[in-house]
Each structure stands twice: as structure tokens, then as C-alpha cells.
Design an enzyme around this catalytic site. Structure first.
Site, PDB file in Angstrom:
ATOM      1  N   VAL A 217     -52.163 -18.991   4.313  1.00 53.22           N
ATOM      2  CA  VAL A 217     -51.116 -18.801   3.305  1.00 53.22           C
ATOM      3  C   VAL A 217     -51.735 -18.863   1.910  1.00 53.22           C
ATOM      4  CG1 VAL A 217     -49.193 -19.657   4.708  1.00 53.22           C
ATOM      5  CG2 VAL A 217     -50.519 -21.262   3.296  1.00 53.22           C
ATOM      6  N   ARG A 219     -55.130 -16.904   0.197  1.00 53.22           N
ATOM      7  CA  ARG A 219     -55.384 -15.526  -0.204  1.00 53.22           C
ATOM      8  C   ARG A 219     -56.188 -14.859   0.901  1.00 53.22           C
ATOM      9  NH1 ARG A 219     -51.805 -16.088  -3.068  1.00 53.22           N
ATOM     10  NH2 ARG A 219     -51.632 -15.835  -5.343  1.00 53.22           N
ATOM     11  N   ASP A 240     -50.141 -14.881   6.506  1.00 48.82           N
ATOM     12  CA  ASP A 240     -49.197 -14.357   5.520  1.00 48.82           C
ATOM     13  C   ASP A 240     -49.920 -13.506   4.482  1.00 48.82           C
ATOM     14  OD1 ASP A 240     -46.514 -14.198   4.368  1.00 48.82           O
ATOM     15  OD2 ASP A 240     -47.429 -15.263   2.666  1.00 48.82           O
ATOM     16  N   GLU A 245     -55.074  -6.035   1.501  1.00 46.25           N
ATOM     17  CA  GLU A 245     -53.637  -6.274   1.362  1.00 46.25           C
ATOM     18  C   GLU A 245     -53.077  -5.322   0.313  1.00 46.25           C
ATOM     19  OE1 GLU A 245     -52.430 -10.459   1.202  1.00 46.25           O
ATOM     20  OE2 GLU A 245     -50.902  -9.878  -0.254  1.00 46.25           O
ATOM     21  N   HIS A 264     -47.086 -11.365   3.095  1.00 48.13           N
ATOM     22  CA  HIS A 264     -47.221 -12.108   1.830  1.00 48.13           C
ATOM     23  C   HIS A 264     -45.846 -12.506   1.270  1.00 48.13           C
ATOM     24  CE1 HIS A 264     -50.131 -12.755  -1.780  1.00 48.13           C
ATOM     25  NE2 HIS A 264     -49.158 -13.629  -1.783  1.00 48.13           N
ATOM     26  N   VAL A 265     -45.126 -13.260   2.074  1.00 48.21           N
ATOM     27  CA  VAL A 265     -43.778 -13.666   1.696  1.00 48.21           C
ATOM     28  C   VAL A 265     -43.618 -15.185   1.630  1.00 48.21           C
ATOM     29  CG1 VAL A 265     -42.611 -11.590   2.521  1.00 48.21           C
ATOM     30  CG2 VAL A 265     -43.070 -13.454   4.134  1.00 48.21           C
TER      31      VAL A 265
END
Lengths: 301, 301
Positions: A217, A219, A240, A245, A264-265
């Protein structure tokens, strides 16, 4: 006198201290306010591109971001303007999502979602979160918020930070290779810096036990994607954030065995808003009282 | 003398008190032991059908189940044999799964699983668990274990039990209709009895706010399936148990909007095994010491 504020929420004006007035701008369309009078600008959340309004604010003294990242603001920031970020506002949301990912991976939630889509009732015994040893890599405010959530889940939490804090039970990063073979779960919450790039690579994955889980969670680049793919599911993953990305539609990570992906939430949930509103209220109070602001990342002096 | 034990795990024999000996039977195939000598029989987990072995155990004095439910054992239980159940062994696993369901529903995990299958990176803001008010209906050991997990998740927990315990902040069931309109989440952990049948029906669902969530880890009939379907997703649901169960492939609940289903797996996770092994160890110690056994549901006297 240019000392009006431009804030994202009505509440901030309603709660503003005596003497502070201004307008609301939530990032939709163009602001109706007279920008030439704005001294304190809170950039609407998710509208970093509206940093462009700064050049129309000759009286600007403070820019408040609602994100932890502030790199994009530094370049266009006028001389003498103080910059504050939103560090901490996403901690609860991110820690909560990390917990959700860990539970999802241990209790096979993605599998049940697929079974539901197929109208299939096929129970089986699953792993559990209780009884696991969890390494948290990057033990800042998100790591601590996660540790608090793991405690009553009967996990053994092992915090690891760049510099160890033995008096607080926090291991230094130099202990990582020694700790990995005993970890059921490794959670990455560190920021992306040259030191954390590829923090978990082929060597580290090789040290993790069969069927262990890596959760990211932080990077994407903290975890070496190719090295993870090479494990072919021996080490499972709940991610995530990814590298690259956003993840392109044809990337093999989508189909990697034992891998669960959310886009990525982690930081973006309802719990953010009340925190962010309260934080802006407090910053305005400090500003009006002549107190130092919180979360200053570039001084105006 | 018939005082041998038949236990599911090697550990139970290794840890057995002096004077207690016996054999291991894990439920696979036929037991190799001489059943005529068995006085203490631990029925292997998930092998309730092996209650049939009791009729080949003339010296039987104690039957230990590893499930909380014991209805199926009562009828074939010989006169004078004591029956103990596995109450409590599944609490942590069930509370953990309830938390997983709540997080899955609030953070859209089933949606992300579907997006992953479609190789789609499409982030959006989600609900959160933090900041919600959670009613726990049936506040026994599972409810308490869940409450402990919700506390650091920044939830406001409102326990409701058949009889209120005002000194402990537990509301009586008569307060239910007054509490429902302020609940973001309602979790059912109660057993199935004539009183709890249809505990949440059309009237109760109608009192719940738009977009609230009902979670069932108790028993399917606590929630009226037809009434839930009639809400058409206005109240969301995360269900580990259903009525009927197993859910037939053509049942409309599989496709109900805002509904997430897992196939009665809350109690069945790895955390169960160490607990169950320890519990059997303790029961054998009590038995050898002549102490009363724990979890007696029918006395042998």
C-alpha cells in the site's frame, strides 16, 4: 487587503475564526471568487491541476494541499508563499485498506467473488489472519495505524523502519533479511525514495516462506514486479499499487497466481473527508491566531 | 480397562497427562484403534458422520465435538455418555470473517476482483469502515470478539442482545427498532432459535438508512431473504450464511445488487486448529484429574 481564503467546503467558512472570510471552490468549473484577494488557498482534493490558479493570486501567502505528496506544487509555487501538505489525512483510510487486503488474501475473498459470479457454493477451509506474524516495512503513521488494527486480530506485529528504535520495538532495515524467513505477511507502507526502490526484490522474496503474503500500500516500485512474477505464486501478493501504474491491460501481473490487485484506492475512502475538513478548520484557526501552521513543507520566509 | 482415548491429532497424545493413552483418528478411512477400549472420543472436525463409531465403543464415557452445534449427536448418544461441544473454538475465525465481509463491502473488494479479471484499472472513491456505527445483534463471544476488532477501526459499536445489560452498554432487543435508523452496519451473530427467526425482516430493513449494510455470520434464517431481495440493493448485504443454504444455482440472491456472498466459511479457517488442539489437551487433562469437563452440553449422569 488581500486576506481572504479559498476553501473546498462550506463548513470551513462556517467554522472560520472571526476576521477570516472568503469563498468556497470545490474544483468544479471556474471559481467565482475574486482571486486577487486570496491569501490562503486550499487546493481542492484530486484537483492538483488547479495549482494553476496561484498565478492569478498576487496576494497569496499560504497554499494548503490535501495530499501527502507535494512535489508537483514546488515548481509553480511563487517566492515567499508557504506550502503545507495533507500528511496524515489518508492514514486511517490506507491502514484500513491494508487490513482489507490482508483479510481478502487470507480468507480467499476474491475467490468467493468469482464463485458468486458463477453461482457456485463451494466452501473450503481457508488461511486466517489470526496467528500470523506481520512485518510492517516503513513504520510511520500509516504503519502505526495498521499495527493498532492488527493487535486485536491476534497478529504478531514486527515493525521495521529505516532506522531502528529498539526502545519502541522497531527493528532497523538491516534486520530485514533476518526477519523475512519467519514472516507470514510483509506489508509495505514506506514512501518511494532511492533507498526504498526495489526494497522487496528477488533476494527478499526468496527469503519469504512458502505461501507467505506481500502486501503493498506504499508505492509500486518498492516491490520488484519481475521478481514477484518469477515466484509464480509461491509468495502471494495483495497490491494496491503496482509498477508500472496504472497497470496496462496486457500486463502479466493481472493474471499472476495468488495475486490480488486494487487500483491505488487505499487512501481514497469516505473517512478522508471529515478528517480533511477538520484539518482545514484547524489550519485556518492557527493562521488567524498567528500560530505556526501544521504540515509546513516549504516555509514562506 | 476401557480408558483409552481416540483423538484427532498426534499432539493430543504427546501432551496427554500420565495414565492417558490411546490412538489418533483424523476421520480419514477407518480407525485402526481397538474401539472396544475407547472411553473418550473426540469426533474429527468436519466428520460428524463418524458419530456412528459410538455404537462400536461399549466403554464410551465422553464424546467431545469440535463444533458448537451438537443437535445431531443427541439422538445417537448412548445413555450415560457425557457430551461436550466446541463452543468458542470458532469465535476468532468467525469474528475475523465478519470483519473481512464488512471491509469487503465498504471498500468494494468484490468489484476490484471483477476489474482484475477484466484487466481493468478504474479507481474510484469508496465508502470506509472508519466512522461507521455498527450494531452487533447477538452479543455473545463472537460479538465481543468482533467488537474488539472494530474498536481500532474507528467504528462506534452498539451491542444488542436478547436481554439488555445496561451496565455493560448492551441494549436489549426491544431497542432494535429505535437503533436501526442510525446504523450504518448491522451484523447478525445470533444463533438460530424461534425468537431469532426473521430477526431482520421487511420492517427492520425498512428502518435501515439508504446504502446501509447488513452482515450475516450467524444463521441464514435470521435474515428474511425475500425481504432483502425486495430492497433491490437499497440496503446492501454481505452474507456468509443464507436461507436456503446451500444457495441453489438458480437463486436470485446470487445476483442481488449490492450483495456479496461467501459459502458459510466464517468459522473454517486456520486459526481454528491450534485452538482446537489446545482445547482437547485441556479436556484430557481435566478428565485425567477428575475435574469437571468444559462445554458439557449433556451430562453423563
Amino acid at each position: 487587503m488581500a486576506d481572504r481564503v479559498l476553501v473546498p467546503w462550506d463548513q470551513n467558512l462556517e467554522n472560520a475564526p472571526a476576521g477570516v472570510s472568503g469563498d468556497v471552490y470545490d474544483g468544479e468549473g471556474e471559481p467565482a471568487a475574486d482571486l486577487s484577494q486570496v491569501a490562503f488557498y486550499v487546493v481542492p482534493y484530486g484537483r492538483t491541476q488547479r495549482l494553476d490558479l496561484m498565478e492569478r493570486m498576487p496576494g497569496l501567502r499560504v497554499v494548503q494541499l490535501l495530499t501527502a505528496g507535494y512535489e508537483r506544487a514546488l515548481d509553480p509555487l511563487p517566492e515567499g508563499v508557504e506550502l503545507c501538505n495533507g500528511r496524515g489525512l489518508h492514514d486511517a483510510s490506507t491502514a484500513e485498506h491494508a487490513l482489507a487486503l490482508m483479510l481478502a488474501a487470507q480468507r480467499d475473498l476474491p475467490r468467493w467473488a468469482g464463485d458468486q459470479a458463477a453461482h457456485r457454493w463451494a466452501p473450503h477451509f481457508t488461511r486466517s489472519l489470526a496467528g500470523t506474524r506481520v512485518l510492517i516495512l516503513g513504520y510511520g503513521s500509516i504503519g502505526a495505524a495498521l499495527a493498532a488494527r492488527l493487535e486485536p486480530n491476534e497478529c504478531e506485529v514486527v515493525p521495521v523502519a529505516r532506522s531502528g528504535r529498539p526502545d519502541q520495538g522497531v527493528h532497523g532495515i538491516d534486520a530485514l533479511h533476518r526477519l523475512l524467513p519467519q514472516a507470514s505477511v510483509v506489508v509495505l507502507t514506506a514512501p518511494h525514495t532511492p533507498e526504498t526502490q526495489g526494497l522487496i526484490g528477488a533476494d527478499e522474496l526468496a527469503l519469504m516462506p512458502d505461501d507467505s503474503l506481500v502486501v503493498n500500500v506504499g508505492r509500486g516500485p518498492l516491490l520488484d514486479t519481475s521478481a514477484l512474477l518469477a515466484e509464480k505464486g509461491r509468495v502471494r501478493a495483495a497490491l494496491d499499487v503496482t509498477d508500472p501504474e496504472p497497470l496496462p491491460a496486457d500486463h502479466p501481473l493481472w493474471e499472476a497466481p495468488g495475486t490480488y490487485i486494487t487500483p491505488h484506492v487505499a487512501g481514497g475512502s469516505d473517512t478522508f473527508y471529515p478528517r480533511a475538513r477538520r484539518f482545514v478548520d484547524e489550519q485556518l484557526r492557527r493562521w488567524a491566531a498567528g500560530e505556526p501552521l501544521a504540515n509546513v513543507v516549504r516555509s514562506g520566509a
